[in-house]
Scaffold this motif. Structure first.
Motif, PDB file in Angstrom:
ATOM      1  N   GLU A  30       0.839  -1.191   0.000  1.00 37.73           N
ATOM      2  CA  GLU A  30       0.000   0.000   0.000  1.00 37.73           C
ATOM      3  C   GLU A  30       0.870   1.236   0.000  1.00 37.73           C
ATOM      4  OE1 GLU A  30      -0.736  -2.652   1.616  1.00 37.73           O
ATOM      5  OE2 GLU A  30      -2.621  -3.090   0.605  1.00 37.73           O
ATOM      6  N   GLN A  31       1.921   1.124   0.792  1.00 40.30           N
ATOM      7  CA  GLN A  31       2.800   2.273   0.900  1.00 40.30           C
ATOM      8  C   GLN A  31       3.415   2.578  -0.471  1.00 40.30           C
ATOM      9  OE1 GLN A  31       3.073   3.518   3.958  1.00 40.30           O
ATOM     10  NE2 GLN A  31       4.797   4.904   3.927  1.00 40.30           N
ATOM     11  N   HIS A  32       3.764   1.530  -1.192  1.00 39.17           N
ATOM     12  CA  HIS A  32       4.307   1.738  -2.536  1.00 39.17           C
ATOM     13  C   HIS A  32       3.281   2.450  -3.407  1.00 39.17           C
ATOM     14  CE1 HIS A  32       8.142  -0.299  -2.415  1.00 39.17           C
ATOM     15  NE2 HIS A  32       7.590  -1.246  -1.695  1.00 39.17           N
ATOM     16  N   LEU A  33       2.067   1.959  -3.282  1.00 42.30           N
ATOM     17  CA  LEU A  33       0.989   2.530  -4.080  1.00 42.30           C
ATOM     18  C   LEU A  33       0.759   3.994  -3.701  1.00 42.30           C
ATOM     19  CD1 LEU A  33      -1.138   1.897  -6.143  1.00 42.30           C
ATOM     20  CD2 LEU A  33      -2.556   0.934  -4.368  1.00 42.30           C
ATOM     21  N   VAL A  34       0.737   4.226  -2.400  1.00 46.46           N
ATOM     22  CA  VAL A  34       0.501   5.589  -1.926  1.00 46.46           C
ATOM     23  C   VAL A  34       1.657   6.494  -2.342  1.00 46.46           C
ATOM     24  CG1 VAL A  34       0.137   7.000   0.117  1.00 46.46           C
ATOM     25  CG2 VAL A  34      -0.885   4.751  -0.004  1.00 46.46           C
ATOM     26  N   THR A  35       2.853   5.954  -2.255  1.00 43.91           N
ATOM     27  CA  THR A  35       4.026   6.737  -2.661  1.00 43.91           C
ATOM     28  C   THR A  35       3.909   7.122  -4.127  1.00 43.91           C
ATOM     29  OG1 THR A  35       5.299   5.411  -1.122  1.00 43.91           O
ATOM     30  CG2 THR A  35       6.529   6.744  -2.657  1.00 43.91           C
ATOM     31  N   LEU A  36       3.516   6.155  -4.925  1.00 47.82           N
ATOM     32  CA  LEU A  36       3.346   6.443  -6.349  1.00 47.82           C
ATOM     33  C   LEU A  36       2.305   7.537  -6.555  1.00 47.82           C
ATOM     34  CD1 LEU A  36       4.068   5.479  -9.295  1.00 47.82           C
ATOM     35  CD2 LEU A  36       1.992   4.134  -9.178  1.00 47.82           C
TER      36      LEU A  36
ATOM     37  N   THR B 152       8.033  -7.072 -10.461  1.00 47.26           N
ATOM     38  CA  THR B 152       8.093  -8.382  -9.814  1.00 47.26           C
ATOM     39  C   THR B 152       8.712  -8.300  -8.429  1.00 47.26           C
ATOM     40  OG1 THR B 152       9.832  -8.634 -11.440  1.00 47.26           O
ATOM     41  CG2 THR B 152       7.983 -10.116 -11.584  1.00 47.26           C
ATOM     42  N   ASN B 153       9.469  -7.258  -8.178  1.00 44.78           N
ATOM     43  CA  ASN B 153      10.062  -7.132  -6.846  1.00 44.78           C
ATOM     44  C   ASN B 153       9.027  -6.892  -5.772  1.00 44.78           C
ATOM     45  OD1 ASN B 153      12.672  -7.547  -7.590  1.00 44.78           O
ATOM     46  ND2 ASN B 153      13.428  -5.822  -6.409  1.00 44.78           N
ATOM     47  N   LEU B 154       7.872  -6.444  -6.200  1.00 36.77           N
ATOM     48  CA  LEU B 154       6.813  -6.225  -5.217  1.00 36.77           C
ATOM     49  C   LEU B 154       6.252  -7.548  -4.730  1.00 36.77           C
ATOM     50  CD1 LEU B 154       4.988  -3.269  -6.936  1.00 36.77           C
ATOM     51  CD2 LEU B 154       6.474  -3.166  -4.964  1.00 36.77           C
ATOM     52  N   MET B 155       6.513  -8.577  -5.499  1.00 39.07           N
ATOM     53  CA  MET B 155       6.046  -9.914  -5.145  1.00 39.07           C
ATOM     54  C   MET B 155       6.408 -10.319  -3.733  1.00 39.07           C
ATOM     55  SD  MET B 155       4.574 -12.164  -7.176  1.00 39.07           S
ATOM     56  CE  MET B 155       5.383 -13.746  -6.935  1.00 39.07           C
ATOM     57  N   VAL B 156       7.636  -9.977  -3.354  1.00 39.51           N
ATOM     58  CA  VAL B 156       8.109 -10.449  -2.061  1.00 39.51           C
ATOM     59  C   VAL B 156       7.388  -9.744  -0.922  1.00 39.51           C
ATOM     60  CG1 VAL B 156      10.377 -11.042  -2.921  1.00 39.51           C
ATOM     61  CG2 VAL B 156       9.964  -8.740  -2.087  1.00 39.51           C
TER      62      VAL B 156
ATOM     63  N   GLU C 220      -2.732 -10.121  -3.350  1.00 41.46           N
ATOM     64  CA  GLU C 220      -2.584  -8.738  -2.918  1.00 41.46           C
ATOM     65  C   GLU C 220      -1.767  -7.947  -3.914  1.00 41.46           C
ATOM     66  OE1 GLU C 220      -1.890  -7.587   1.462  1.00 41.46           O
ATOM     67  OE2 GLU C 220      -1.130  -9.603   1.184  1.00 41.46           O
ATOM     68  N   VAL C 221      -0.673  -8.574  -4.348  1.00 43.40           N
ATOM     69  CA  VAL C 221       0.204  -7.899  -5.295  1.00 43.40           C
ATOM     70  C   VAL C 221      -0.579  -7.579  -6.547  1.00 43.40           C
ATOM     71  CG1 VAL C 221       2.261  -8.146  -6.707  1.00 43.40           C
ATOM     72  CG2 VAL C 221       2.249  -9.024  -4.399  1.00 43.40           C
ATOM     73  N   LYS C 222      -1.347  -8.540  -6.967  1.00 36.73           N
ATOM     74  CA  LYS C 222      -2.095  -8.318  -8.195  1.00 36.73           C
ATOM     75  C   LYS C 222      -3.090  -7.179  -8.022  1.00 36.73           C
ATOM     76  CE  LYS C 222      -4.549 -10.242 -11.947  1.00 36.73           C
ATOM     77  NZ  LYS C 222      -5.180 -11.323 -12.629  1.00 36.73           N
ATOM     78  N   SER C 223      -3.763  -7.190  -6.898  1.00 38.76           N
ATOM     79  CA  SER C 223      -4.758  -6.128  -6.703  1.00 38.76           C
ATOM     80  C   SER C 223      -4.067  -4.771  -6.591  1.00 38.76           C
ATOM     81  CB  SER C 223      -5.615  -6.420  -5.481  1.00 38.76           C
ATOM     82  OG  SER C 223      -5.023  -5.915  -4.321  1.00 38.76           O
ATOM     83  N   THR C 224      -2.914  -4.760  -5.952  1.00 37.94           N
ATOM     84  CA  THR C 224      -2.194  -3.494  -5.831  1.00 37.94           C
ATOM     85  C   THR C 224      -1.723  -3.012  -7.200  1.00 37.94           C
ATOM     86  OG1 THR C 224      -1.452  -4.209  -3.688  1.00 37.94           O
ATOM     87  CG2 THR C 224      -0.314  -2.333  -4.651  1.00 37.94           C
ATOM     88  N   LEU C 225      -1.196  -3.953  -7.963  1.00 38.27           N
ATOM     89  CA  LEU C 225      -0.712  -3.568  -9.287  1.00 38.27           C
ATOM     90  C   LEU C 225      -1.865  -3.131 -10.175  1.00 38.27           C
ATOM     91  CD1 LEU C 225       2.044  -6.202  -9.932  1.00 38.27           C
ATOM     92  CD2 LEU C 225       2.325  -3.773  -9.548  1.00 38.27           C
ATOM     93  N   THR C 226      -2.983  -3.821 -10.015  1.00 37.42           N
ATOM     94  CA  THR C 226      -4.154  -3.421 -10.781  1.00 37.42           C
ATOM     95  C   THR C 226      -4.499  -1.979 -10.478  1.00 37.42           C
ATOM     96  OG1 THR C 226      -4.950  -5.655 -10.597  1.00 37.42           O
ATOM     97  CG2 THR C 226      -6.533  -4.029 -11.322  1.00 37.42           C
TER      98      THR C 226
ATOM     99  N   VAL D 240       3.386 -12.013 -11.833  1.00 40.02           N
ATOM    100  CA  VAL D 240       2.321 -11.447 -11.013  1.00 40.02           C
ATOM    101  C   VAL D 240       0.988 -11.434 -11.743  1.00 40.02           C
ATOM    102  CG1 VAL D 240       3.648 -10.114  -9.394  1.00 40.02           C
ATOM    103  CG2 VAL D 240       3.308  -9.220 -11.655  1.00 40.02           C
ATOM    104  N   GLY D 241       0.964 -12.029 -12.914  1.00 34.96           N
ATOM    105  CA  GLY D 241      -0.312 -12.190 -13.604  1.00 34.96           C
ATOM    106  C   GLY D 241      -1.012 -10.899 -13.954  1.00 34.96           C
TER     107      GLY D 241
END
Lengths: 114, 589
Positions: free
Chosen positions: B354-360, B378-382, B388-394, B424-425
């Motif tokens: 989330e923080q990544h998303l918010v930062t963006l 793909t680094n967000l995978m970890v 979750e990753v998929k939803s965040t990336l979406t 991450v599909g």
């Protein structure tokens, strides 16, 4: 050695108790209007002043509705609140002071029963 | 203030009047803010940001909306509070001096208090009332009233008084936030939610895989529509911000403008102009296939166009990328110096998804870049679970799309896995997908690139060799022969071989041509000779004919003369015979 020490401690306590008997009490009763609770609290505290602290009790009753800023200064949340300012330690009592025994114990006027 | 007190809670008003919090994102989720003139419960675990939310509500109310506010703290003194929030740029003392803010610390010390009989909390009411009236407060935050449960033993009285307090605040028309500590099975430890029926906000601070993520959820909001999801939340130097999920509808515009990929031949492969503006581009490949280089090319091209760029790097330090990309001819450093390129380099594990998303979100809203690159996603995978990753990336992709930002994402494919599958599909969300691949052949590895898909453009179906040089990225045709597809040295060898073969073929052809030409010349010469001979014979024949004629004429004249001399009359038969014989003789000769 130990026995002597203990004796001296006891002596100190006894002395403190003797002193307390003559110490001046400064009590403040904060109320919010003359509700039945306020009246009951005032009656109990007045009784104690008359019966236990004759001549050495400074009791003041403050109506917070009239002096609202004091509520902040004295950190009053619940009313009625009785604050024993002196002798130290400072102690607070909240409620209608129905339990006179508890109040006397809290004011160090009768020894705590085990 | 007074206007709300007249509003019956069951009224037929079109909606609840809102009191904006000024907290980024929260007002969007709540469709305008908290219910005005009513209490809102903010609950959550320790460190979830309850106090901050309450404080921001008050301070932003003063600063942004001109509504004086009261902050009642049970846990911190006014000084502590003031210090704690000064890092956010809130100067509480100044607001207090201006009589816009009143702060009170209510201390309830169990150890120095004894209860004898019944009481009420009128003292608290008086304190709050005094402050509210002093500054004409329209907002009040009480943080956290649950401390009373520790200080006062008579819970029955306490509960009744809390109910009365909230009712009283409602009647006064102040918009209230009360905070509460999260309970084990209930929203708050002491069930405060049963007193606050208008709006409940839950803050969550959870640790998944050792990474903390903050969420906010509007549990209920009576009389108003609100977002029901858990929204990522972030606390930073500007305070709390909540991230509403980007619009749920798919209603972003579609540009027909092209933006260059930074590689000429790739632009050509993509129908001439490059990517569509506002599209999402995925570059996937195994390690060392040139993903970052392709991203750098794209960014360099954008900077050349004079656009601002945001480059999120999750794996390498920006300085390292600048150095590495300079080696292949992309001088990203000068764009950074010019201010058109902004790097944001953090380890993906530094904070939660989330923080990544918010930062963006924040970076984009501050910098407004039309071009963004994320390397690698793909680094967000970890950081989280796949879902979750998929939803965040979406959300990330949706957000960028909605902003009309052209975004390039790189994705590392683990070796051995299927290449046409992102880890991450998210491939289905991408408009253009470039696949980079290593081909090992003839003791060397070479890079191949092809366009797996590119929505809405006639793109090339060809595989190209992808070469990195100090001149940048070059795409070469691969050798497509009858036996195999060759790249690199093998391609060069094969090409040389082909060339030699072509030369020898050409030579043998020329030889054959020469031979034929010679033969042709010879034949033509023979033909000429025969022709000449024919002409000579022809001539001889003519001569003979002429001689014969002459002779015959002469002979006939001699015969006639002889006949005349013999006196014969019948010259017909005799002359015939006599004429015939010599003629035959000549013809035969």
């Amino acid at each position: 050695m130990i026995a002597k020490h203990a004796t001296s401690d006891t002596e100190l306590l006894e002395e403190a108790a003797r002193k307390a008997k003559h110490q001046k009490y400064v009590l403040r009763l904060y109320v919010a209007g003359m509700t039945p609770r306020s009246r009951e609290a005032l009656r109990t505290v007045s009784e104690i002043c008359r019966e236990e602290l004759a001549g050495r009790c400074d009791l003041e009753v403050i109506d917070l509705y009239k002096q609202p800023t004091l509520a902040h200064r004295e950190q009053i949340v619940a009313v009625p609140t009785l604050i024993k300012k002196l002798p130290l330690p400072l102690r607070r009592f909240i409620g209608s002071m129905v339990d006179k025994e508890k109040l006397l114990v809290g004011l160090d006027l009768i020894p705590r029963t085990p | 203030m007074a206007r709300q007190t007249h509003t019956p809670s069951t009224g037929k008003l079109p909606g609840v009047e809102k009191c904006p919090t000024g907290i980024r994102g929260l007002d969007e989720i709540t469709d305008g803010g908290l219910p005005r003139g009513r209490p809102t419960l903010v609950c959550g675990g320790a460190g979830s940001g309850k106090t901050l939310l309450a404080m921001e509500f008050i301070v932003r109310g003063i600063r942004d909306y001109g509504e004086p506010g009261v902050f009642v703290a049970f846990e911190e003194t006014a000084d502590e509070l003031s210090r704690n929030v000064s890092s956010l740029g809130f100067d509480l003392d100044k607001l207090v001096r201006r009589r816009q803010l009143a702060v009170d610390h209510i201390r309830v010390e169990r150890s120095e208090m004894e209860e004898t009989g019944e009481y009420d909390l009128e003292g608290l009411f008086i304190r709050l009332g005094t402050m509210i009236d002093q500054i004409g407060a329209q907002r009040i935050a009480i943080d956290t009233v649950e401390v009373l449960f520790a200080g006062l033993l008579n819970e029955a009285i306490l509960r009744a008084e809390l109910r009365r307090l909230l009712r009283w605040l409602k009647d006064k028309g102040v918009t209230t936030i009360i905070t509460g500590e999260q309970g084990e099975k209930t929203l708050t430890r002491h069930g405060l939610e049963e007193y606050v029926s208008d709006c409940v906000i839950f803050l969550d601070h959870r640790i998944v895989n050792q990474i903390a993520t903050r969420r906010l959820r509007v549990v209920k909001y009576r009389g108003s529509s609100h977002g029901t999801n858990e929204y990522p939340t972030m606390i930073d130097q500007h305070g709390l911000s909540v991230l509403p999920i980007s619009s749920l509808g798919l209603d972003y515009g579609a540009s027909t403008e092209h933006v260059s990929s930074g590689v000429d031949r790739l632009d050509a492969m993509l129908g001439g102009g490059g990517y569509y503006r506002g599209s999402s581009i995925l570059v996937s490949g195994t390690a060392g296939t040139g993903k970052t280089s392709l991203a750098a090319a794209f960014i360099d091209a954008a900077c050349r166009r004079g656009e601002r760029c945001l480059y999120l790097v999750l794996e390498e330090a920006p300085a390292q990328i600048i150095r590495n990309m300079a080696s292949i001819g992309f001088d990203l450093g000068r764009w950074v110096d010019k201010g058109s390129l902004r790097f944001h380099g953090v380890r993906s594990t530094l904070y939660g998804l989330e923080q990544h998303l918010v930062t963006l979100h924040k970076l984009v809203s501050e910098f407004h870049p039309p071009t963004v690159a994320v390397d690698p996603i793909t680094n967000l995978m970890v950081v989280g679970e796949t879902a979750e990753v998929k939803s965040t990336l979406t959300r990330m992709i949706d957000f960028l799309k909605n902003q009309g930002i052209t975004a390039l994402f790189t994705s590392l494919t683990e070796g051995g896995g299927p290449a046409e599958q992102t880890e991450v599909g998210v491939s289905s969300l991408m408009d253009t997908w470039l696949l980079l691949r290593n081909v090992e052949m003839g003791a060397e590895r070479n890079r191949l690139m092809f366009i797996l898909k590119s929505r809405g453009m006639a793109h090339s179906n060809q595989v190209r060799e992808f070469r990195l040089s100090d001149q940048g990225i070059q795409l070469r045709d691969v050798y497509v022969g009858p036996s195999a597809v060759l790249t690199g040295a093998a391609r060069l060898v094969q090409e040389a071989r082909d060339k030699a073969q072509a030369v020898s073929e050409r030579e043998s052809m020329a030889r054959r041509r020469r031979e034929l030409q010679q033969e042709q010349a010879l034949t033509r010469a023979q033909f000429e000779a025969l022709h000449l001979k024919t002409a000579a014979l022809d001539e001889e024949l003519h001569t003979l004919e002429a001689e014969d004629q002459t002779r015959r004429v002469t002979a006939a004249g001699e015969q006639a003369e002889l006949a005349r001399a013999q006196g014969a009359d019948g010259n017909g038969g005799l002359s015939k015979k006599g004429a015939k014989r010599p003629a035959d003789r000549y013809a035969r000769a």
